[in-house]
Design a protein around this motif. Structure first.
Motif, PDB file in Angstrom:
ATOM      1  N   GLN A 229      57.833  32.145  62.224  1.00 30.31           N
ATOM      2  CA  GLN A 229      58.125  33.456  62.793  1.00 30.31           C
ATOM      3  C   GLN A 229      58.904  34.240  61.751  1.00 30.31           C
ATOM      4  OE1 GLN A 229      59.977  33.372  66.629  1.00 30.31           O
ATOM      5  NE2 GLN A 229      60.321  35.560  66.656  1.00 30.31           N
ATOM      6  N   LEU A 230      58.373  35.390  61.376  1.00 35.95           N
ATOM      7  CA  LEU A 230      59.017  36.201  60.349  1.00 35.95           C
ATOM      8  C   LEU A 230      60.027  37.151  60.990  1.00 35.95           C
ATOM      9  CD1 LEU A 230      55.906  37.122  58.178  1.00 35.95           C
ATOM     10  CD2 LEU A 230      57.499  35.214  57.887  1.00 35.95           C
ATOM     11  N   PRO A 231      61.085  37.466  60.266  1.00 32.41           N
ATOM     12  CA  PRO A 231      62.055  38.431  60.778  1.00 32.41           C
ATOM     13  C   PRO A 231      61.460  39.846  60.731  1.00 32.41           C
ATOM     14  CG  PRO A 231      62.583  37.873  58.522  1.00 32.41           C
ATOM     15  CD  PRO A 231      61.448  36.974  58.943  1.00 32.41           C
ATOM     16  N   SER A 232      62.094  40.779  61.421  1.00 31.07           N
ATOM     17  CA  SER A 232      61.680  42.178  61.314  1.00 31.07           C
ATOM     18  C   SER A 232      61.805  42.607  59.857  1.00 31.07           C
ATOM     19  CB  SER A 232      62.575  43.062  62.181  1.00 31.07           C
ATOM     20  OG  SER A 232      62.407  42.743  63.537  1.00 31.07           O
ATOM     21  N   LEU A 233      60.840  43.355  59.400  1.00 31.43           N
ATOM     22  CA  LEU A 233      60.819  43.757  58.005  1.00 31.43           C
ATOM     23  C   LEU A 233      61.146  45.240  57.867  1.00 31.43           C
ATOM     24  CD1 LEU A 233      57.555  41.918  56.900  1.00 31.43           C
ATOM     25  CD2 LEU A 233      59.923  41.183  56.552  1.00 31.43           C
ATOM     26  N   ALA A 234      61.903  45.572  56.842  1.00 33.65           N
ATOM     27  CA  ALA A 234      62.229  46.964  56.543  1.00 33.65           C
ATOM     28  C   ALA A 234      60.967  47.673  56.058  1.00 33.65           C
ATOM     29  CB  ALA A 234      63.309  47.019  55.462  1.00 33.65           C
ATOM     30  N   PRO A 235      60.897  48.982  56.216  1.00 27.65           N
ATOM     31  CA  PRO A 235      59.743  49.714  55.689  1.00 27.65           C
ATOM     32  C   PRO A 235      59.563  49.457  54.195  1.00 27.65           C
ATOM     33  CG  PRO A 235      61.051  51.126  57.121  1.00 27.65           C
ATOM     34  CD  PRO A 235      61.843  49.859  56.909  1.00 27.65           C
ATOM     35  N   GLY A 236      58.309  49.409  53.780  1.00 28.64           N
ATOM     36  CA  GLY A 236      57.989  49.182  52.378  1.00 28.64           C
ATOM     37  C   GLY A 236      57.070  47.990  52.197  1.00 28.64           C
ATOM     38  N   ALA A 237      56.877  47.581  50.956  1.00 31.83           N
ATOM     39  CA  ALA A 237      55.988  46.466  50.617  1.00 31.83           C
ATOM     40  C   ALA A 237      56.752  45.152  50.616  1.00 31.83           C
ATOM     41  CB  ALA A 237      55.361  46.697  49.242  1.00 31.83           C
ATOM     42  N   HIS A 238      56.091  44.111  51.110  1.00 33.29           N
ATOM     43  CA  HIS A 238      56.674  42.767  51.169  1.00 33.29           C
ATOM     44  C   HIS A 238      55.615  41.766  50.724  1.00 33.29           C
ATOM     45  CE1 HIS A 238      60.204  44.157  53.386  1.00 33.29           C
ATOM     46  NE2 HIS A 238      59.353  44.987  53.969  1.00 33.29           N
ATOM     47  N   SER A 239      56.068  40.645  50.188  1.00 29.85           N
ATOM     48  CA  SER A 239      55.186  39.592  49.712  1.00 29.85           C
ATOM     49  C   SER A 239      55.357  38.354  50.587  1.00 29.85           C
ATOM     50  CB  SER A 239      55.545  39.256  48.263  1.00 29.85           C
ATOM     51  OG  SER A 239      54.902  38.068  47.862  1.00 29.85           O
ATOM     52  N   LEU A 240      54.243  37.817  51.089  1.00 27.41           N
ATOM     53  CA  LEU A 240      54.258  36.571  51.853  1.00 27.41           C
ATOM     54  C   LEU A 240      53.324  35.604  51.150  1.00 27.41           C
ATOM     55  CD1 LEU A 240      55.121  34.921  54.350  1.00 27.41           C
ATOM     56  CD2 LEU A 240      53.121  35.876  55.521  1.00 27.41           C
ATOM     57  N   LYS A 241      53.860  34.468  50.717  1.00 24.68           N
ATOM     58  CA  LYS A 241      53.069  33.448  50.021  1.00 24.68           C
ATOM     59  C   LYS A 241      53.037  32.188  50.867  1.00 24.68           C
ATOM     60  CE  LYS A 241      54.304  35.314  45.539  1.00 24.68           C
ATOM     61  NZ  LYS A 241      53.085  35.516  44.811  1.00 24.68           N
TER      62      LYS A 241
END
Length: 81
Positions: free
Chosen positions: A45-57
């Motif tokens: 379960q991922l946390p809430s993400l701030a606006p913008g680009a994120h990387s998930l590997k």
């Protein structure tokens, strides 16, 4: 598994019996009708993400099965009211 370069620890689910309903032309179920399967694996379960680009590997291996995927997630800013 890593989100924006920081480790994310998944939870292990050993397996529960689940009912699956396959539909025509669904390549995941490969057959029509209802059948019993097993729901198991690693879940995160991922946390809430701030606006913008994120990387998930996501990288891993178990026996002869392996997965190696990199996602670029783009979160839009919430609309102002």
């Amino acid at each position: 598994m890593a989100l924006d370069g920081k480790p994310v620890k998944p939870e292990t689910y050993e397996g529960d019996s689940i009912m699956v309903e396959g539909v025509q032309d669904n390549q995941v179920t490969a057959e029509e009708g209802r059948f019993t399967g097993t729901g198991c694996g690693l879940w995160a379960q991922l946390p809430s993400l701030a606006p913008g680009a994120h990387s998930l590997k996501v990288h891993g291996q178990s026996g002869d099965f392996s997965v190696d995927v990199d996602y670029v997630l783009t979160v839009a800013a919430a609309a102002s009211a």
